[in-house]
Design a protein around this motif. Structure first.
Motif, mmCIF file in Angstrom:
data_model
loop_
_atom_site.group_PDB
_atom_site.id
_atom_site.type_symbol
_atom_site.label_atom_id
_atom_site.label_comp_id
_atom_site.label_asym_id
_atom_site.label_seq_id
_atom_site.Cartn_x
_atom_site.Cartn_y
_atom_site.Cartn_z
ATOM 1 N N ILE A 104 -37.085 -10.716 49.376
ATOM 2 C CA ILE A 104 -37.637 -11.775 48.538
ATOM 3 C C ILE A 104 -38.257 -12.809 49.482
ATOM 4 N N PRO A 105 -39.454 -13.317 49.207
ATOM 5 C CA PRO A 105 -40.030 -14.343 50.086
ATOM 6 C C PRO A 105 -39.013 -15.454 50.347
ATOM 7 N N THR A 106 -38.878 -15.841 51.610
ATOM 8 C CA THR A 106 -37.789 -16.726 52.015
ATOM 9 C C THR A 106 -38.282 -17.741 53.038
ATOM 10 N N VAL A 107 -37.929 -19.010 52.829
ATOM 11 C CA VAL A 107 -38.121 -20.042 53.840
ATOM 12 C C VAL A 107 -36.787 -20.753 54.025
ATOM 13 N N PHE A 108 -36.645 -21.432 55.151
ATOM 14 C CA PHE A 108 -35.393 -22.115 55.467
ATOM 15 C C PHE A 108 -35.635 -23.606 55.623
ATOM 16 N N SER A 109 -34.596 -24.378 55.319
ATOM 17 C CA SER A 109 -34.739 -25.830 55.367
ATOM 18 C C SER A 109 -33.382 -26.495 55.533
ATOM 19 N N PRO A 110 -33.307 -27.591 56.297
ATOM 20 C CA PRO A 110 -32.087 -28.411 56.249
ATOM 21 C C PRO A 110 -31.976 -29.077 54.880
ATOM 22 N N ARG A 111 -30.768 -29.420 54.493
ATOM 23 C CA ARG A 111 -30.561 -29.956 53.140
ATOM 24 C C ARG A 111 -31.445 -31.164 52.864
ATOM 25 N N GLU A 112 -31.589 -32.066 53.841
ATOM 26 C CA GLU A 112 -32.314 -33.298 53.586
ATOM 27 C C GLU A 112 -33.815 -33.083 53.378
ATOM 28 N N ALA A 113 -34.324 -31.904 53.744
ATOM 29 C CA ALA A 113 -35.758 -31.635 53.577
ATOM 30 C C ALA A 113 -36.044 -30.647 52.453
ATOM 31 N N LEU A 114 -35.036 -30.304 51.659
ATOM 32 C CA LEU A 114 -35.220 -29.267 50.641
ATOM 33 C C LEU A 114 -36.340 -29.616 49.649
ATOM 34 N N ALA A 115 -36.436 -30.860 49.243
ATOM 35 C CA ALA A 115 -37.459 -31.232 48.264
ATOM 36 C C ALA A 115 -38.852 -30.958 48.810
ATOM 37 N N GLU A 116 -39.104 -31.394 50.032
ATOM 38 C CA GLU A 116 -40.429 -31.219 50.617
ATOM 39 C C GLU A 116 -40.743 -29.746 50.858
ATOM 40 N N VAL A 117 -39.762 -29.016 51.366
ATOM 41 C CA VAL A 117 -39.986 -27.595 51.664
ATOM 42 C C VAL A 117 -40.247 -26.815 50.383
ATOM 43 N N ALA A 118 -39.455 -27.062 49.347
ATOM 44 C CA ALA A 118 -39.638 -26.352 48.089
ATOM 45 C C ALA A 118 -40.989 -26.667 47.467
ATOM 46 N N GLU A 119 -41.396 -27.933 47.541
ATOM 47 C CA GLU A 119 -42.693 -28.310 46.982
ATOM 48 C C GLU A 119 -43.823 -27.592 47.708
ATOM 49 N N ALA A 120 -43.692 -27.466 49.017
ATOM 50 C CA ALA A 120 -44.752 -26.846 49.813
ATOM 51 C C ALA A 120 -44.926 -25.368 49.491
ATOM 52 N N THR A 121 -43.895 -24.716 48.973
ATOM 53 C CA THR A 121 -44.013 -23.286 48.676
ATOM 54 C C THR A 121 -44.941 -23.022 47.494
ATOM 55 N N GLY A 122 -45.008 -23.961 46.564
ATOM 56 C CA GLY A 122 -45.799 -23.758 45.364
ATOM 57 C C GLY A 122 -45.098 -22.923 44.306
ATOM 58 N N TRP A 123 -43.861 -22.521 44.540
ATOM 59 C CA TRP A 123 -43.126 -21.723 43.553
ATOM 60 C C TRP A 123 -42.681 -22.621 42.404
ATOM 61 N N GLU A 124 -42.790 -22.102 41.180
ATOM 62 C CA GLU A 124 -42.447 -22.904 40.009
ATOM 63 C C GLU A 124 -40.946 -23.072 39.843
ATOM 64 N N GLU A 125 -40.192 -22.076 40.252
ATOM 65 C CA GLU A 125 -38.735 -22.119 40.112
ATOM 66 C C GLU A 125 -38.143 -21.451 41.334
ATOM 67 N N VAL A 126 -37.109 -22.060 41.902
ATOM 68 C CA VAL A 126 -36.556 -21.544 43.145
ATOM 69 C C VAL A 126 -35.045 -21.382 43.047
ATOM 70 N N VAL A 127 -34.534 -20.556 43.971
ATOM 71 C CA VAL A 127 -33.099 -20.435 44.192
ATOM 72 C C VAL A 127 -32.821 -20.969 45.588
ATOM 73 N N VAL A 128 -31.815 -21.809 45.696
ATOM 74 C CA VAL A 128 -31.415 -22.413 46.961
ATOM 75 C C VAL A 128 -30.014 -21.933 47.305
ATOM 76 N N LYS A 129 -29.836 -21.400 48.523
ATOM 77 C CA LYS A 129 -28.527 -20.897 48.948
ATOM 78 C C LYS A 129 -28.214 -21.425 50.346
ATOM 79 N N PRO A 130 -26.948 -21.765 50.619
ATOM 80 C CA PRO A 130 -26.574 -22.080 51.998
ATOM 81 C C PRO A 130 -26.766 -20.855 52.888
ATOM 82 N N CYS A 131 -27.110 -21.077 54.148
ATOM 83 C CA CYS A 131 -27.292 -19.948 55.070
ATOM 84 C C CYS A 131 -25.978 -19.233 55.345
ATOM 85 N N VAL A 132 -24.872 -19.944 55.243
ATOM 86 C CA VAL A 132 -23.552 -19.330 55.386
ATOM 87 C C VAL A 132 -22.809 -19.578 54.083
#
Length: 282
Positions: A104-132
């Protein structure tokens, strides 16, 4: 017959193993192998143990560094420590993608940058998971417009997260899990989420049933295992089937539930694989 002793590594909440763990005890005994259940929190090297097999330490992700330090000296360890370390952080998905695995297309982000990273993807709906993580802990499904609200991430601990587009296919078809022993395909299950939910785990209300997957799913699973850095005693490869073909959710090489109850031959197959790993048996 000289009986060998192995240890199934569990945790303090499962000192007697899980239902799946117990299903393989009798087949192992028939092959001259006795099982001890040892919580990882108390595991120590023991010359009487012919092999340490990680089975159900399902709290390890809460103290992953301590877990890895604790099991590191245990030998022989299955799966191998290097493979466990590699699999313990979801960045491994990018390595598999580079090897040609359809993730599945995947990008990574620290928690504090999740809003900006998710917005940059252009995806309408996302799933966010901890790396561990494990069992869906810390996993959230969020619509992109909600990312502009800080409350979307309230309660998420510090750390790095993966961000993926939400695939609606999981609500209709669930996930398919393919189980392998010593690299050989054994059986599959289909996991479905409860009505109105997207997480397929049983602890979140999901259901599990035996299934026969499409041959391309098994073939892709075999390709995933070839792309892993080393071979393991056991593996579970999880997929979402889409119109564009199967997409890898994750490969479980640490403490996967193997769903031995889903196939009558599965406990014996796992016992055979363990016996071969010890240098004997079927």
């Amino acid at each position: 017959m000289t009986r060998r002793v192995i240890a199934f590594i569990t945790d303090e909440a499962r000192v007697h193993g899980t239902h799946d763990d117990l299903l393989v005890v009798a087949p192992l005994r028939e092959r001259g192998i006795e099982v001890r259940f040892v919580p990882w929190e108390h595991a120590e090297r023991n010359a009487d143990i012919a092999a340490w097999i990680v089975r159900s330490p399902w709290n390890y992700h809460l103290r992953s560094a301590a877990f890895l330090d604790r099991i590191g000296p245990l030998a022989p360890l299955h799966n191998p420590l290097g493979l466990i370390r590699w699999n313990s952080d979801k960045h491994y998905l990018l390595e598999l993608a580079e090897a040609g695995v359809p993730i599945i297309p995947t990008v990574f982000s620290p928690r504090e940058a999740l809003a900006e990273v998710a917005e940059a993807t252009g995806w309408e709906e996302v799933v966010v998971k901890p790396c561990v993580s494990a069992a869906g802990l810390g996993t959230r499904r969020v619509r992109s417009e909600a990312f502009f609200a800080a409350r979307s991430f309230e309660g998420l601990p510090e750390g790095e997260y993966l961000v993926q587009p939400f695939l609606d296919d999981v609500c209709h078809e669930g996930e398919v899990s393919c189980v392998f022993f010593n690299g050989v395909y054994s059986h599959s299950v289909r996991k479905r989420a409860a009505e109105g939910h997207f997480l397929v785990h049983e602890e979140h209300g999901g259901t599990v049933a035996a299934t026969v997957p499409n041959p391309d799913v098994i073939a892709e699973s075999e390709a995933v295992l070839r792309a892993c850095p080393e071979a393991g005693l056991y593996a579970r490869v999880d997929w979402i089937e889409t119109e564009r073909g199967p997409k890898l959710v994750e490969v479980e090489l640490i403490e996967p539930e193997l769903f031995l109850r889903a196939h009558p031959l599965a406990p014996g197959r796992f016992a055979d694989a363990i016996a071969r790993t010890l240098g004997g048996g079927s």
